[in-house]
Motif scaffolding. Structure first.
Motif, mmCIF file in Angstrom:
data_model
loop_
_atom_site.group_PDB
_atom_site.id
_atom_site.type_symbol
_atom_site.label_atom_id
_atom_site.label_comp_id
_atom_site.label_asym_id
_atom_site.label_seq_id
_atom_site.Cartn_x
_atom_site.Cartn_y
_atom_site.Cartn_z
ATOM 1 N N LYS A 292 -49.544 35.300 5.734
ATOM 2 C CA LYS A 292 -48.827 36.494 6.146
ATOM 3 C C LYS A 292 -47.490 36.643 5.184
ATOM 4 O O LYS A 292 -47.053 37.675 5.253
ATOM 5 N N ALA B 231 -54.217 30.962 13.860
ATOM 6 C CA ALA B 231 -52.948 31.049 14.710
ATOM 7 C C ALA B 231 -52.996 32.423 15.246
ATOM 8 O O ALA B 231 -53.858 33.169 15.032
ATOM 9 N N GLN C 203 -50.535 21.312 17.485
ATOM 10 C CA GLN C 203 -49.836 22.099 16.330
ATOM 11 C C GLN C 203 -48.528 22.535 17.104
ATOM 12 O O GLN C 203 -48.457 22.683 18.149
ATOM 13 N N HIS D 241 -45.143 25.223 15.732
ATOM 14 C CA HIS D 241 -44.510 25.938 14.493
ATOM 15 C C HIS D 241 -43.165 26.473 15.218
ATOM 16 O O HIS D 241 -42.976 27.074 16.033
ATOM 17 N N GLY E 99 -40.396 27.890 13.619
ATOM 18 C CA GLY E 99 -39.735 28.944 13.558
ATOM 19 C C GLY E 99 -39.992 29.159 11.853
ATOM 20 O O GLY E 99 -40.639 28.440 11.201
ATOM 21 N N ASN F 45 -37.567 29.643 8.041
ATOM 22 C CA ASN F 45 -36.432 29.597 7.178
ATOM 23 C C ASN F 45 -35.604 28.590 7.924
ATOM 24 O O ASN F 45 -34.492 28.440 7.933
ATOM 25 N N PHE G 288 -40.574 25.878 6.377
ATOM 26 C CA PHE G 288 -39.591 24.981 5.402
ATOM 27 C C PHE G 288 -38.754 26.118 4.811
ATOM 28 O O PHE G 288 -39.295 27.273 4.199
ATOM 29 N N GLU H 105 -48.158 24.635 7.271
ATOM 30 C CA GLU H 105 -48.698 25.919 7.097
ATOM 31 C C GLU H 105 -47.383 26.678 6.438
ATOM 32 O O GLU H 105 -46.922 27.533 7.064
ATOM 33 N N PRO H 106 -46.954 26.193 5.188
ATOM 34 C CA PRO H 106 -45.536 27.051 4.596
ATOM 35 C C PRO H 106 -46.268 28.282 4.013
ATOM 36 O O PRO H 106 -47.333 28.423 3.509
ATOM 37 N N ARG I 294 -43.007 31.056 3.113
ATOM 38 C CA ARG I 294 -42.191 31.411 2.589
ATOM 39 C C ARG I 294 -41.672 30.258 1.359
ATOM 40 O O ARG I 294 -41.230 30.810 0.382
ATOM 41 N N TYR J 177 -42.580 37.887 2.741
ATOM 42 C CA TYR J 177 -42.257 38.789 3.956
ATOM 43 C C TYR J 177 -41.954 40.143 3.412
ATOM 44 O O TYR J 177 -40.775 40.747 3.842
HETATM 45 C C1 LIG Z 1 -48.125 29.874 12.938
HETATM 46 C C2 LIG Z 1 -47.378 30.079 11.921
HETATM 47 N N1 LIG Z 1 -47.501 29.097 10.736
HETATM 48 C C3 LIG Z 1 -46.935 29.316 9.686
HETATM 49 C C4 LIG Z 1 -45.890 30.458 9.536
HETATM 50 C C5 LIG Z 1 -45.278 30.560 8.148
HETATM 51 O O1 LIG Z 1 -43.937 30.477 8.193
HETATM 52 P P1 LIG Z 1 -43.206 30.197 6.795
HETATM 53 O O2 LIG Z 1 -43.494 31.438 6.258
HETATM 54 O O3 LIG Z 1 -41.721 30.229 7.252
HETATM 55 O O4 LIG Z 1 -43.343 29.035 6.418
HETATM 56 C C6 LIG Z 1 -45.807 31.470 10.429
HETATM 57 C C7 LIG Z 1 -44.871 32.434 10.320
HETATM 58 O O5 LIG Z 1 -44.512 33.050 11.293
HETATM 59 C C8 LIG Z 1 -46.375 31.140 11.676
HETATM 60 O O6 LIG Z 1 -46.507 31.976 12.678
#
Ligand SMILES: Cc1ncc(COP(=O)(O)O)c(C=O)c1O
Length: 421
Positions: free
Chosen positions: A69, A111, A206, A208, A210, A212, A246, A281-282, A284, A380
């Motif tokens: 995403k 997810a 699992q 997650h 948040g 940043n 991260f 699941e990085p 950013r 993003y």
């Molecule tokens: C379930 C899940 N995993 C991973 C991410 C990725 O987060 P980031 O881009 O902060 O690493 C998100 C972001 O919204 C998420 O909702």
């Protein structure tokens, strides 16, 4: 400025004789060829970030599932896949695009709080690795669809551990008041009665927290809470997924280096979950500082004691400043002499919230036709862009050494009504 560029890109972005370069290509040259507004990405930065994560967690068995995403351009997906990553998806659209990019469904984690029956059915048929299940209702739905398809489906439970993190409230996802994950006490009862779901195998957990996030402490807090729960109910998952989140430097903020972060988390992991596979699941972290949005000044406007640089990129191209008040460094593509004065860098859209940066110190010699680089725009950025105000979306270019690959053409005006009847 040079110090900032060195921190965020280790020299992949730099000024040479006052001109901004991305890898070995001058930003001016890229704009001349592809126009503005324009997203450009450094492929080397993407690879370096993935290598840093791998090295940081080298002591444990782990799998990086890139959160697409953040940036789902096909070229970037293919490039990430080449670095031996899996992918984190949140829709069938993402699943299909990840398949098109060459990812195996066996390396996808799915997810999202609102998976539809069609999405679950489609993903099971494609052989998805794991669903990250966010509610008892979803668990029942997956169990029923798996029974109909005569399959056992592997899942992990997304647990809402009620851990706070130091980030914008829109991107905190692990407080109990958010829609995400299963509350701790419900997770406990689901895990205790897991035998009731005959067509589902709960392989992992699992969380997650948040996006940043600046240091490892909330992850350690979450892992501690999770460990307590698992011990209490005597459940030994073979997969622990710690989500993404991260953080990266957008300015001069203190971010715990991933190398230290990795050491701390790995130590905890080896002690408490030996033998389990860790998934991250990085998003950013991998692409955020790999991307820049290049934009051209349309007008320099002076109004009531204030300077505005009105540029050709707006909130439709990069919504983060308007949506989250996010800070993106803005630097000239060609350095200018002159006095630095305060100005707002704003887009052409009819919204007061349409700005890329407020109260920035930029040369009073910057004027119409000059180019600016909005930094840290790789995550993003394009993925949240829109056609608002009848604006075709920007082109995207991937830079690799001295090569420029157009990885998404600029939309045409006709594209604005392509699906309208
Ligand atoms: C379930 C899940 N995993 C991973 C991410 C990725 O987060 P980031 O881009 O902060 O690493 C998100 C972001 O919204 C998420 O909702």
């Amino acid at each position: 400025m040079e110090k900032y560029l060195k921190i965020i890109s280790d020299g992949l972005y730099r000024y040479v004789d006052g001109r901004l370069f991305i890898e070995n290509v001058a930003a001016e040259k890229i704009c001349k060829k592809f126009g503005t507004p324009l997203y450009i990405y450094s492929s080397t930065h993407i690879r370096n970030q993935i290598t840093r994560i791998k090295n940081a967690f080298a002591d444990i068995n782990s799998l990086i599932c890139y959160s697409m995403k953040a940036n789902s351009n096909l070229h970037i997906l293919r490039y990430v896949k080449k670095q031996d990553c899996g992918v984190d998806i949140v829709s069938c659209g993402e699943l299909s695009k990840a398949l098109k990019a060459g990812f195996s469904a066996k390396r996808m984690v799915f997810a999202g709080a609102g998976k539809t029956e069609e999405e679950i059915d489609f993903s099971i048929k494609k052989g998805i690795f794991l669903f990250t299940v966010e509610s008892i209702e979803e668990l029942k739905a997956i169990n029923a669809i798996s029974r109909r398809l005569k399959k056992i489906t592997d899942i992990s439970l997304r647990i809402n551990l009620d851990v706070d993190v130091d980030t914008h409230h829109y991107i905190k996802t692990s407080r109990k008041e958010t829609k995400f994950g299963i509350p701790l006490k419900d997770a406990k009862s689901i895990l205790a009665s897991r035998q009731d779901f005959k067509y589902v195998k709960i392989k992992g957990t699992q969380f997650h927290l948040g996006s940043n996030i600046k240091d490892s402490s909330p992850y350690i807090e979450a892992l501690n809470k999770l460990n307590g729960l698992l011990k209490e109910i005597d459940f030994n998952p073979s997969i622990i997924d710690i989500g993404g989140g991260f953080g990266i430097q957008y300015k001069d903020e203190e971010i715990e280096p991933i190398e230290d972060f990795g050491k701390k988390i790995s130590k905890f992991f080896m002690k408490n979950f030996p033998g389990a596979l860790m998934i991250f699941e990085p998003g950013r972290f991998i692409v955020g500082n790999a991307g820049i949005l290049l934009t051209r000044v349309i007008y320099r406007k002076h109004a009531d004691g204030k300077d505005f640089l009105i540029v050709d990129a707006g909130m439709n191209d990069l919504i983060r400043p308007s949506l989250y008040g996010s800070y993106h460094e803005i630097i000239p593509v060609v350095k200018k002499s002159g006095k630095k004065v305060i100005c707002d860098v704003v887009g052409p859209i009819c919204e007061t919230g349409d700005f890329l940066g407020k109260e920035r110190f930029l040369s009073d010699n910057i004027s119409s036709g000059d180019l600016l680089a909005v930094m840290g725009a790789g995550a993003y950025g394009f993925s949240m862009s829109s056609n608002y105000n009848g604006r075709p979306r920007a082109a995207e270019v991937l830079i690799s050494g001295n090569k420029m690959i157009c990885c998404r053409e600029r939309e045409k005006v006709e594209d604005l009504w392509r699906y309208e009847t």
